[in-house]
Structures are given as structure tokens and as C-alpha cells.
Scaffold this active site. Structure first.
Site, PDB file in Angstrom:
ATOM      1  N   ASP A   1     -45.920  74.642 -35.568  1.00 34.31           N
ATOM      2  CA  ASP A   1     -45.158  75.280 -34.790  1.00 34.31           C
ATOM      3  C   ASP A   1     -45.528  76.624 -34.403  1.00 34.31           C
ATOM      4  OD1 ASP A   1     -42.772  75.857 -33.496  1.00 34.31           O
ATOM      5  OD2 ASP A   1     -41.425  75.096 -35.061  1.00 34.31           O
ATOM      6  N   ASP A   2     -45.669  76.757 -33.115  1.00 34.01           N
ATOM      7  CA  ASP A   2     -46.179  78.175 -32.834  1.00 34.01           C
ATOM      8  C   ASP A   2     -47.539  78.806 -32.951  1.00 34.01           C
ATOM      9  OD1 ASP A   2     -43.348  78.467 -31.762  1.00 34.01           O
ATOM     10  OD2 ASP A   2     -42.980  80.172 -33.039  1.00 34.01           O
TER      11      ASP A   2
ATOM     12  N   CYS B   1     -40.670  75.299 -27.719  1.00 35.26           N
ATOM     13  CA  CYS B   1     -40.574  74.250 -28.967  1.00 35.26           C
ATOM     14  C   CYS B   1     -40.076  73.014 -28.295  1.00 35.26           C
ATOM     15  CB  CYS B   1     -39.821  74.683 -30.124  1.00 35.26           C
ATOM     16  SG  CYS B   1     -40.517  76.252 -31.045  1.00 35.26           S
TER      17      CYS B   1
ATOM     18  N   ASP C   1     -47.390  72.963 -30.934  1.00 37.35           N
ATOM     19  CA  ASP C   1     -46.255  72.750 -29.553  1.00 37.35           C
ATOM     20  C   ASP C   1     -46.490  73.935 -28.745  1.00 37.35           C
ATOM     21  OD1 ASP C   1     -45.168  74.760 -31.104  1.00 37.35           O
ATOM     22  OD2 ASP C   1     -43.431  73.719 -31.443  1.00 37.35           O
ATOM     23  N   ASN C   2     -46.900  75.087 -29.207  1.00 35.71           N
ATOM     24  CA  ASN C   2     -46.990  76.304 -28.293  1.00 35.71           C
ATOM     25  C   ASN C   2     -47.901  77.239 -28.706  1.00 35.71           C
ATOM     26  OD1 ASN C   2     -43.691  76.247 -28.678  1.00 35.71           O
ATOM     27  ND2 ASN C   2     -44.875  78.209 -29.022  1.00 35.71           N
TER      28      ASN C   2
END
Length: 507
Positions: free
Chosen positions: A36-37, A72, A306-307
Site C-alpha cells: 500500500d503506497d 488506493c 497500488d500507487n
């Protein structure tokens, strides 16, 4: 008969795209590890020493992997469905923006890689973060188990490390703040290992481990709290630089950043890296388990995020949601039977390609209505297949802000909602809504973006001359170039299925 046919398809696919010696007696197992991130441009893969060795050195690294949206829920929805944001409809992290909404559940959620794998006879397992609003009462509560999953251990709401609730096959399971019992990354690891021990060994499996790291609140495991004391956030060309020629939100950023902001940025950088060390341990544990069970030679492992993220770039202290490389470029590593070792692939790939790749590996032809493309031709090139058939050189990045502001530019009365302390510029304002076309060709690399704001703002970058997107040349480049980019962006912004997968000859 149906299962037998699926097995034949899988064997044919593997034999076509891999060397004959790598063909297996049964469909391959598939593991997806989703962080995540986790950025690339600020070196967030650097602390992942075990992951880089176990997956990267034993497989392929994609150096040009991008997200369809730097946020997200939209990105995760693209990963699950293989579709751009404008086609799956999850535009931001709110229920109103279709993040795990009833509309999402009645539509896109019924056609994810999980549902296709289930139809192929796979045993499916998911542990960790799903979509940001999952488990809320308005989203069906913890009782809702998305279709396609046999083992379901879904985090209720957004990323945290302690004091959370899991939906364990539809039943609420409360966790508190005891590291040994509750630290979420370790819980995901332990439940994944339990699945590998107890699964139905007569069937192929799909395992998805979706960690909270390195998302806020950046709680690291106790044993890692002293790591990286000498590390600070990278001071690249865009760090603490005022984006005076950029859209209204960037122009609003305080420059230079205050000392408080700089301290916060460096502290957050360290904390993010520390959370990733537990992910690194999880990867090692899963690979070791697969090896011990003699499953590793018939298992594909996909590692991605995700990013991306930013910490101080263009004086933005802390967030994602921006159109720039640091927010949209993400990691992608893949290992598996027949995949070359220590190979770097430079073709432009996206999170929308994950779903068709997983479906393709299972033995099915990827559905025609998705926007992404299977990565198998890149993983297993045969007789220069990619050069003869081509691959995408242009792709779309979309973002829609959530908070509707009265009177713009500005964030009056809503800054406190935006979670970007200190020097907040409200990056989740609805005025930060845009679509971009990235064009990464051998001799020409550009980014063209249009904003849906009060200014109808445009940004254009020549990445060959300006790889860090420092100078917006939209006001100086020829109108002909801008018109061409506009027409391409319009076409991609309304594309569906095959029209999103336009490829260009290579070589």
C-alpha cells in the site's frame, strides 16, 4: 470434463510461452503480494532486500510499471477487474465514489480475477486490505464476502496495523494492540502460512496477501523501530521546489516548506521503510513455505503496489493523488516457472494488466471486455513475439478528488479532513480531478494532462528533456501538439475493452 479441458488449456499456454522443460503436470499456483503506497522513485524498494533477492533475482523486474489512478480504492479496483477507472466506476475512496459500494458489488465485483480462478477450480485465499470502505454497514458489513473467495480474511476499512476488525469468512474478529497477536502484517503472514498448510492440496491455489505497509499510520514492528536512523527522504530535483507553473493545488503549496514539515517528511520516510521490513519478512516466509512444500517450482509470485507516494516533492509534504511520476510509477516483480531470472523488462505495463495475467496463467483466455493485457507475451517471448505483435506505448492515468469545495482555489474549512499534516494543501479536493495520457515511445516520451477545475488547466511535459516534470510547457508548446494530445486523451478516456489495448509495433 470441464476441469479436464481447463487443465489442457493451461498446459498448452505454459508450453507455448515457456521452454518445454517448464511445462507442469497441473495448473500453476499463483501468489499476489500487494503493498500500500509503495513508491519506486523515492527508493521504497531499497529496504526489501529479501524480496529483491527471492523474487527479483529469480524473476523479472518491470521498470516501467504504472497505476491507472494514484489512489488506493480506484487502483485496487483496477487490479481486481483489469479495467480503467472510467469503466469500473470506483473513482475515489468514498462510498459515493463507488469504493466497495452496493453498485460496485452488484457489478464489477462479480468479475474479478477471483471469480475467474474459482471457475477454473482454484482454491482462493485473501488476507488483508481489500477496498477502503469494505466492511462498513452501508457496504454490507463484515458479512459480505466478495464472490470468488474460499478463504476470506478481509480488513474492515482502511490500512492500520493495530486496533482493527477483520471479516473472517463473514464473522467479525477484533484485534487490539498486542504485537504478538495483532500486528496486521504478521497476521497476514501467519494466516497465509496457515492456508498453505491446510489448503486442499489436490487443487491449484491462488493466495493474495494484501499488507497495510507502507501506508499511514506507519507503525513498525517493535524490533525495527530503531532502523534507518541515518536515512532521510531523497532530495531529488523536485524536492521542496515550488511548482509555480502547475495546477492550482501545487501552486498553493507553501515554499519553502517549514522546518516542521521537513522534519515530518524525514521522520515519515524512516517510518515507511520500517513498516516494509515486516513485509520483507512475510515474503521470505511465504517463499520458504512454498519451497519446503515443494511448490515453488510450480508457483508464480507477483509483487506490486497500488500507487506511489510523495514526501516533499513540489513542496507537498505527504500524500499521493498527483499526476507526477513519484505517485504513478510502482514496483512490479514476477517469478515463476519458465520466467527468466534477473531480467529487466522496460515495456510500459499497468495495474490493469495484473488481472488478465493471472487469468491467463490459470488457463483461461482473458475476457475481451477488460482494458488491460496479459503480460505472458512479455514474460515468455517466443521468436520475438512482442516485437512482431507490438505493445502499448500510451496509457491513461485518471484521478477524481473527493471533497467538494465552495470557492476555489483554496481549502477553507476542509483542510482538517485532508490528512496531510503539516502545511496541508488538501490534495483530495475535487478540484484535483484530472486525466492524463502518458506516451513512452523509444524516441518521444511525454505526459499530457487536463484538469476538470475552474481553470480547465493543462500540463504538458517532455520527459526526454525534463524527466522530473519540473517545467510545464503547455503554454509554450505548439497548439498542434496540444490538439493531437487532446484527441488521444479523449479517445483513451472513453475507451472500453479492445479500444483501450491499442498496441504499437516495436522495433
Amino acid at each position: 470434463m470441464e476441469k479436464h479441458f481447463s487443465l489442457i488449456i493451461t498446459l498448452v499456454i505454459l508450453c507455448i510461452f515457456t521452454s518445454p522443460g517448464s511445462c507442469q503436470n497441473k495448473p500453476p499456483n499463483i501468489v499476489l503480494i500487494l503493498t500500500d503506497d509503495q513508491d519506486v522513485t523515492m527508493d521504497a524498494m531499497t529496504p526489501m532486500e529479501k524480496t529483491l533477492k527471492l523474487i527479483g533475482d529469480n524473476g523479472v523486474t518491470f521498470s516501467n510499471m504504472f497505476t491507472s489512478s494514484p489512489l488506493c480504492c480506484p487502483s485496487r479496483s483496477s487490479i481486481l477487474t483489469g479495467k480503467y477507472v472510467h469503466n469500473h466506476g470506483s473513482v475515489n475512496n468514498s462510498l459515493e465514489g463507488n469504493c466497495s459500494s452496493k453498485s460496485w458489488q452488484q457489478g464489477p465485483e462479480k468479475s474479478t480475477f477471483a471469480t475467474y480462478l474459482k471457475s477454473q477450480g482454484y482454491v482462493t485465499f485473501m488476507a488483508g486490505k481489500y477496498l477502503n470502505r469494505y466492511g462498513e454497514p452501508a457496504a454490507g458489513g463484515v458479512e459480505h464476502i466478495p464472490p470468488g473467495w474460499d478463504w476470506w480474511i478481509g480488513l474492515v476499512k482502511n490500512s492500520v496495523y493495530y486496533n482493527y476488525t477483520l471479516s473472517v469468512n463473514g464473522t467479525a474478529e477484533a484485534h487490539h494492540d498486542d504485537y504478538e497477536k495483532d500486528y496486521l502484517t504478521d497476521v497476514i503472514k501467519n494466516r497465509s502460512l496457515e492456508f498453505l498448510d491446510k489448503r486442499d492440496s489436490s487443487k491449484p491455489f491462488f493466495l493474495m496477501a494484501s499488507t497495510p505497509a507502507c501506508h499511514s499510520p506507519f507503525d513498525s514492528a517493535p524490533q525495527y523501530e530503531e532502523e534507518f536512523k541515518d536515512k532521510n527522504a531523497p532530495r531529488g530535483p523536485s524536492f521542496n521546489k515550488h511548482g509555480g507553473d502547475k495546477h492550482w493545488l501545487i501552486r498553493r503549496a507553501k515554499n519553502p516548506m517549514s522546518n516542521v514539515s521537513l522534519q515530518y517528511v524525514d521522520s515519515t520516510f524512516k517510518k515507511r521503510w520500517r513498516t516494509l521490513l515486516s513485509v520483507d519478512d512475510m515474503v521470505e516466509a511465504i517463499v520458504n513455505s512454498l519451497t519446503e512444500k515443494k511448490l515453488i517450482d510450480n508457483t508464480f509470485i507477483i509483487y506490486t503496489s497500488d500507487n506511489g507516494f510523495h514526501l516533499g516533492q513540489f513542496s507537498l509534504p505527504n500524500d499521493k493523488r498527483q499526476l507526477y511520476e513519484f505517485d504513478v510509477r510502482i514496483p512490479l516483480l514476477i517469478r515463476g516457472p519458465g520466467v527468466p531470472k534477473k531480467k529487466v523488462i522496460t515495456n510500459s505495463v499497468m495495474n490493469i494488466d495484473i488481472m488478465p495475467t493471472i487469468v491467463h496463467l490459470s488457463g483461461l483466455t482473458p475476457p475481451s471486455d477488460i482494458d488491460g493485457a496479459s503480460l505472458l507475451p512479455l514474460l515468455f517471448p517466443k521468436n520475438d513475439t512482442v516485437k512482431s505483435t507490438g505493445w502499448r506505448e500510451e496509457f491513461l492515468v485518471e484521478h477524481q478528488g473527493e471533497w467538494l469545495l465552495k470557492g476555489t482555489p483554496g481549502c477553507k474549512n476542509v483542510d482538517y479532513l485532508c490528512n496531510c499534516y503539516p502545511d496541508c494543501v488538501c490534495e483530495d479536493s475535487i478540484n484535483n480531478t484530472y486525466s492524463c495520457i502518458w506516451s513512452l515511445q523509444p524516441k518521444q516520451k511525454t505526459v499530457y494532462c487536463e484538469f476538470l477545475d475552474d481553470e480547465n488547466f493543462i500540463e504538458f511535459y517532455d520527459l526526454v528533456k525534463d524527466p522530473h516534470q519540473l517545467a510545464n510547457t503547455a503554454k509554450t508548446v505548439s497548439q498542434k501538439i496540444l490538439s493531437e494530445q487532446n484527441q488521444k486523451l479523449i479517445a483513451l478516456s472513453i475507451c472500453k475493452g479492445p479500444s483501450c489495448r491499442k498496441i504499437h509495433p516495436i522495433g
